[in-house]
Enzyme design. Sequence first.
Site, PDB file in Angstrom:
ATOM      1  N   ARG A 272       0.818  -1.216   0.000  1.00 51.19           N
ATOM      2  CA  ARG A 272       0.000   0.000   0.000  1.00 51.19           C
ATOM      3  C   ARG A 272       0.853   1.268   0.000  1.00 51.19           C
ATOM      4  NH1 ARG A 272      -3.592  -0.370   4.928  1.00 51.19           N
ATOM      5  NH2 ARG A 272      -1.677  -1.266   5.712  1.00 51.19           N
TER       6      ARG A 272
ATOM      7  N   ASN B  39      -6.169  -2.769   2.117  1.00 52.61           N
ATOM      8  CA  ASN B  39      -6.143  -4.222   2.293  1.00 52.61           C
ATOM      9  C   ASN B  39      -7.576  -4.732   2.367  1.00 52.61           C
ATOM     10  OD1 ASN B  39      -3.354  -4.466   2.410  1.00 52.61           O
ATOM     11  ND2 ASN B  39      -3.263  -4.379   4.631  1.00 52.61           N
TER      12      ASN B  39
END
Length: 97
Positions: free
Chosen positions: A20, A38
């Site tokens: 990320r 996520n």
Amino acid sequence: MNDKRVRVVIRGGVQGVGFRASCQREAIAAGVAGWVCNQWDGSVEALLAGPEEAVDRLIRWCHVGPRWADVESVELYPIASGEQAAGDEPLAGFRIR
């Protein structure tokens, strides 16, 4: 220049490897707006929006990811111009959700 908007789902060993944060850095460098998060199933989901070339470049990056990622597949879900993705809010910058 055409704008492109796409939802991307990345599967494999992509959580706990900096995916990320790396995606956010790549997106900002490319001038792509959106978000990355996520998912409960171990995948990473992203919404990418911006100039077509920049979004395509970030999609190519998603197929590899950061150094420790093990990307198995990347699914693309194009969003038509003017169409909103579920839970979508106006995009400004690129954030981790």
